[in-house]
Scaffold this motif. Structure first.
Motif, PDB file in Angstrom:
ATOM      1  N   GLY A 137     -56.480 -41.741   5.369  1.00  7.90           N
ATOM      2  CA  GLY A 137     -56.537 -42.820   4.401  1.00  7.90           C
ATOM      3  C   GLY A 137     -57.917 -42.940   3.792  1.00  7.90           C
ATOM      4  N   VAL A 138     -58.148 -44.032   3.082  1.00 10.16           N
ATOM      5  CA  VAL A 138     -59.431 -44.304   2.440  1.00 10.16           C
ATOM      6  C   VAL A 138     -60.149 -45.384   3.238  1.00 10.16           C
ATOM      7  CG1 VAL A 138     -60.572 -45.111   0.352  1.00 10.16           C
ATOM      8  CG2 VAL A 138     -58.523 -43.697   0.174  1.00 10.16           C
ATOM      9  N   VAL A 139     -61.338 -45.084   3.710  1.00  9.14           N
ATOM     10  CA  VAL A 139     -62.142 -46.056   4.448  1.00  9.14           C
ATOM     11  C   VAL A 139     -62.692 -47.070   3.442  1.00  9.14           C
ATOM     12  CG1 VAL A 139     -64.174 -46.414   5.896  1.00  9.14           C
ATOM     13  CG2 VAL A 139     -62.735 -44.386   6.231  1.00  9.14           C
ATOM     14  N   THR A 140     -62.272 -48.319   3.559  1.00  9.60           N
ATOM     15  CA  THR A 140     -62.682 -49.349   2.602  1.00  9.60           C
ATOM     16  C   THR A 140     -63.782 -50.260   3.147  1.00  9.60           C
ATOM     17  OG1 THR A 140     -60.889 -50.803   3.374  1.00  9.60           O
ATOM     18  CG2 THR A 140     -60.430 -49.377   1.487  1.00  9.60           C
ATOM     19  N   GLU A 141     -64.034 -50.196   4.462  1.00 10.52           N
ATOM     20  CA  GLU A 141     -65.090 -51.003   5.061  1.00 10.52           C
ATOM     21  C   GLU A 141     -66.252 -50.082   5.461  1.00 10.52           C
ATOM     22  OE1 GLU A 141     -64.407 -54.442   5.159  1.00 10.52           O
ATOM     23  OE2 GLU A 141     -62.713 -53.666   4.002  1.00 10.52           O
ATOM     24  N   ARG A 151     -65.130 -39.269   7.480  1.00  8.29           N
ATOM     25  CA  ARG A 151     -65.442 -40.686   7.653  1.00  8.29           C
ATOM     26  C   ARG A 151     -64.327 -41.328   8.470  1.00  8.29           C
ATOM     27  NH1 ARG A 151     -68.156 -43.465   3.309  1.00  8.29           N
ATOM     28  NH2 ARG A 151     -66.309 -44.759   2.961  1.00  8.29           N
ATOM     29  N   VAL A 152     -64.707 -42.222   9.396  1.00  9.38           N
ATOM     30  CA  VAL A 152     -63.750 -42.984  10.191  1.00  9.38           C
ATOM     31  C   VAL A 152     -64.123 -44.451  10.075  1.00  9.38           C
ATOM     32  CG1 VAL A 152     -62.754 -43.381  12.472  1.00  9.38           C
ATOM     33  CG2 VAL A 152     -63.430 -41.068  11.794  1.00  9.38           C
ATOM     34  N   GLY A 153     -63.144 -45.287   9.781  1.00 10.58           N
ATOM     35  CA  GLY A 153     -63.433 -46.705   9.661  1.00 10.58           C
ATOM     36  C   GLY A 153     -62.207 -47.491   9.271  1.00 10.58           C
ATOM     37  N   LYS A 154     -62.399 -48.765   9.013  1.00 10.45           N
ATOM     38  CA  LYS A 154     -61.295 -49.651   8.686  1.00 10.45           C
ATOM     39  C   LYS A 154     -60.859 -49.461   7.231  1.00 10.45           C
ATOM     40  CE  LYS A 154     -61.073 -51.742  12.695  1.00 10.45           C
ATOM     41  NZ  LYS A 154     -59.879 -51.600  13.574  1.00 10.45           N
ATOM     42  N   SER A 155     -59.555 -49.686   7.022  1.00  5.22           N
ATOM     43  CA  SER A 155     -58.980 -49.500   5.697  1.00  5.22           C
ATOM     44  C   SER A 155     -57.927 -50.557   5.433  1.00  5.22           C
ATOM     45  CB  SER A 155     -58.340 -48.100   5.591  1.00  5.22           C
ATOM     46  OG  SER A 155     -57.607 -47.969   4.389  1.00  5.22           O
TER      47      SER A 155
END
Length: 778
Positions: A137-141, A151-155
């Motif tokens: 997905g797209v990391v938005t945070e 990149r790994v993070g919240k979406s």
């Protein structure tokens, strides 16, 4: 209309660039939506896959040498910018074999999808560990991990009501991964019943079409368009095709995805939409249609599908004087475009192979297809299936045509001596119902034969089927396919046990190999990255070594023994200072309420009137949770049988009522500091609302050894679920918080957030001398 015309021209151009693969894709032309996807699924099944791992020729890394070798000899890593050299045909240090479509999503089953090079890429080990099994997905945070490529993070991409963790590839690889995901959702659409895990079910639905969830397919379609196919991807498609014998159609024809998930689903797919030449897609020109074995007494009644285009005058079908006939001898243009399935019949008086040529003729068009059928003067017996020859089992399945309802058959199984005389297998011939039977009591490296007949009717005998039993296949198994560990920075995790069984091997020596930070041991005392044990059944211990910082990591344990295929056990670990103790109940097995002890991820538990469940009505995180049933006159408890060291700062767990109908159950939680001799309260008679699955948190703030007990009371036979029990170490300060209330003029009682009394004092002195934290002041 302009958009469609541009798309059509793009498809025509892509067709010219598809490296001469037009004939390969002809069977799917003229189809759309689910029919197109299923036809592709049937077309692109790999003819073979490499064994998973890095052991040399025939294993995954030997494939990577062909598919992912840079011109300078280094490894092409789509997950990081770290440059590494290939190590012959073996694994490269610091790298993992990465499943871009996470293998946990279908339960780590070692099948074609597990080994498919179209889904596997060499990956930097750190990036692979941080990616974990999260959806794409797209990391938005603000990213929790970013190495410039991964990149790994919240979406917010998936759920409007909450953020989830995703991984995001670099822009230069987004189209490549999109087309990989399209391939996996198509090639393995028959895995509908296997899809699982919270992360996996964010990506896919449990169906054959569309498989990908709408927000996923929309994102991947956008990525595929923004990052079109390049020479690197085309060359890898060719390389994998040379190894596996199949192709990724979304690389050869990227717009195929739009016909399955995108704007073109109302249109049939054609390689060249502008063509005006008459053509048939199925059957292909000169393709033999083989109807297999048939009974002479029944004749042939088979199916033949015809689909094509640009035949305004339709087609005439003619078998000549061959004895074949079809239920329609003239097809209209509309029937041909839609695709029509015909019934082909043939009767003859002679057994043996019967052949003919089907002539399909239209205006300026002629197409010939050989037809073949083999008649048996009796009962058609088919080749043996499921031939097994291991230490514990030697068998095959015999099968034959159903000659009529309610008939019994006589099955004869035998060997032959040098003179060709039959030596009947003990217990045969035998009479049985049905059209298949499992034959057992066989010898390895022996050739058997079988025939089938109708009792009392010598004329109704089958053809003879030859079955060659191979040499004994060694039994080499493990009771675990994946292990997950939790720990805190600077401390090793709790160990887990793996039992390995080896039978029929040359040497009864099992070697277990891992890469740091994971460790293995034969006795739980000495730990290393490699250990060997002897015996037919051995227990190994595995743990995650101490890691200095928080984060995720992944790896694998390779179990090997001479002359047997390696076993790969997937390893994953999470380092989180809050998760010194984290019980998920994803390992361990107990399917009855009878009292017993079970070793799970974090501890050994005594379970009374309690089991580990995974039914649809079980509330759970992941695949399993504890189910506790209240019962009159019976104690219902879940109790730790060993202490957690380092005390407990805060306790968390999930709990809720089972299903939608159970009510009237209450949960009590207690802890002990003296090995279970004395129990102190955490929460008494905790009640639940219907449909609620919540995380509960309590402050214990105790040092030293501690263990927990959960008990249930209430309406008999009603149930609750408990899952993900977590305790942080004493002194971490990462507990559940409560707003501090201050009033200096009154005497008050001070409690922990778990309800444990601490002291009585004036409010102005209530918190003096206590470690910094939040308390309940009453």
């Amino acid at each position: 209309m302009r958009k469609l015309l541009l798309e059509f021209w793009c498809l025509a151009f892509c067709g010219l660039m598809a490296y001469g693969q037009e004939d390969y894709y002809r069977p799917v032309e003229g189809l759309k939506k689910s029919e197109l996807k299923t036809a592709l699924h049937e077309l692109i099944q790999p003819e073979k896959v490499l064994d998973y791992g890095g052991k040399g020729e025939g294993y995954t890394w030997s494939g990577f040498v062909v598919t992912d070798r840079m011109p300078d000899g280094t490894v092409r890593d789509r997950y990081s910018n770290v440059v590494r050299e290939f190590n012959g045909l073996n694994a490269v240090e610091g790298m993992n074999i990465e499943h871009s479509f996470a293998n946990s999503w279908w339960g780590h089953t070692v099948n074609n999808a597990y080994c498919d090079l179209f889904n596997l890429f060499p990956s930097d080990g750190t990036a692979n560990g941080r990616k974990s099994n999260n959806p794409i997905g797209v990391v938005t945070e603000t990213p929790a991990f970013d190495n410039g490529m991964t990149r790994v993070g919240k979406s917010a991409s998936y759920r409007a009501d909450s953020l989830i963790t995703v991984w995001e590839p670099a822009d230069e690889w987004k189209g490549d991964f999109a087309r990989t995901y399209f391939y996996m959702a198509t090639c393995y659409e028959d895995y509908a019943d296997l899809w699982q895990t919270t992360e996996g079910l964010l990506m896919v639905e449990k169906n054959r079409y569309p498989t990908l969830r709408p927000w996923v397919s929309n994102l991947l379609l956008a990525w595929s368009e923004a990052d079109p196919v390049d020479d690197v991807e085309r060359e890898r498609n060719e390389a994998v095709s040379g190894i596996q014998g199949n192709r990724n159609p979304f690389v050869d024809y990227p717009q195929l995805a739009s016909y399955i998930w995108g704007d073109s689903t109302d249109y049939a797919f054609y390689i060249d939409r502008t063509s005006t030449s008459p053509e048939l897609f199925v059957p292909g020109e000169g393709e033999t249609v083989d109807f297999g074995l048939q009974a002479l007494s029944k004749g042939l009644e088979g199916r033949l599908t015809i689909r094509g285009r640009n035949l305004p005058g339709g087609l005439a079908l003619d078998f000549g004087q061959s004895g074949f006939e079809v239920d329609k001898t003239q097809l209209t243009e509309d029937e041909i475009v839609r695709g029509v399935t015909l019934t082909v019949r043939c009767r003859t008086a002679e057994a043996g192979v019967h052949e003919a040529v089907l002539l399909l003729k239209g205006d300026g068009f002629e197409h010939r297809n050989p037809l073949r059928v083999e008649y048996v003067d009796g009962i058609p017996a088919y080749p043996a299936r499921d031939v097994v020859c291991t230490v514990n089992a030697q068998r095959f399945t015999a099968s034959w045509m159903d000659m009529g309802e309610g008939l019994d058959y006589t099955l004869a199984v035998y060997t032959k001596d040098e003179g060709g005389r039959q030596q009947m297998l003990e217990g045969y011939p035998k009479t049985l119902a049905g059209v298949s039977a499992t034959v057992e009591g066989l010898l390895p490296a022996t050739t058997y034969y079988y025939t089938v007949s109708l009792p009392g009717g010598e004329a109704m005998v089958s053809n003879e089927v030859e079955v060659r039993m191979p040499e004994v296949t060694p039994v080499f198994t493990s009771d675990a396919s994946e292990l997950h560990f939790t720990s805190v920075p600077g401390r090793v995790s709790s160990p887990q046990t793996v039992t390995v069984t080896a039978l029929g091997v040359d040497q009864y020596v099992t070697t277990a190999t891992v890469e740091a930070p994971f460790e293995v041991s034969a006795d739980g005392k000495e730990w290393s990255t490699k250990v060997s044990v002897e015996g037919t059944e051995q227990r190994l211990m595995v743990r995650m070594g101490a890691m200095p910082e928080e984060g995720m990591t992944e790896g694998e344990m390779v179990l090997s023994t001479p002359e047997a295929e390696d076993i790969i056990v997937s390893l994953s670990g999470e380092v989180d200072k809050k998760k010194a103790f984290f019980e998920t109940f994803e390992t361990g097995f107990k399917n009855s309420y009878k009292e017993g002890q079970v070793t799970c991820v974090a501890a050994q538990w005594r379970m009374a009137q309690t089991l580990i469940g995974n039914l649809a009505d079980d509330r759970k995180n992941g695949d399993w949770s504890v189910r506790m049933q209240a019962k009159s006159g019976v104690t219902t408890e879940l109790e730790m049988m060993e202490d957690k060291t380092e005390g407990c700062d805060s306790l968390w767990f999930y709990a809720g009522l089972y299903g939608e109908k159970d009510t009237g159950v209450k949960l009590t939680v207690e802890y002990s500091l003296d090995g279970g001799m004395t129990w102190l309260p955490v929460a008494n008679n905790l009640a639940f609302n219907k449909g609620e699955w919540k995380r509960y948190g309590y402050k214990l703030d105790v040092d030293g050894l501690v263990r927990l007990k959960f008990s249930v009371t209430g309406t008999s036979s009603k149930r609750i679920n408990v899952d993900d029990i977590q305790m942080s170490d004493y002194g971490t300060g990462d507990g559940v918080r409560q707003i501090r209330v201050e009033n200096p003029d009154e005497w008050v009682d001070v409690y922990t957030l778990g309800g444990i009394w601490v002291r009585k004092a004036k409010r102005k002195d209530a918190l003096k001398g206590l470690r910094p934290d939040y308390y309940i002041v009453k």
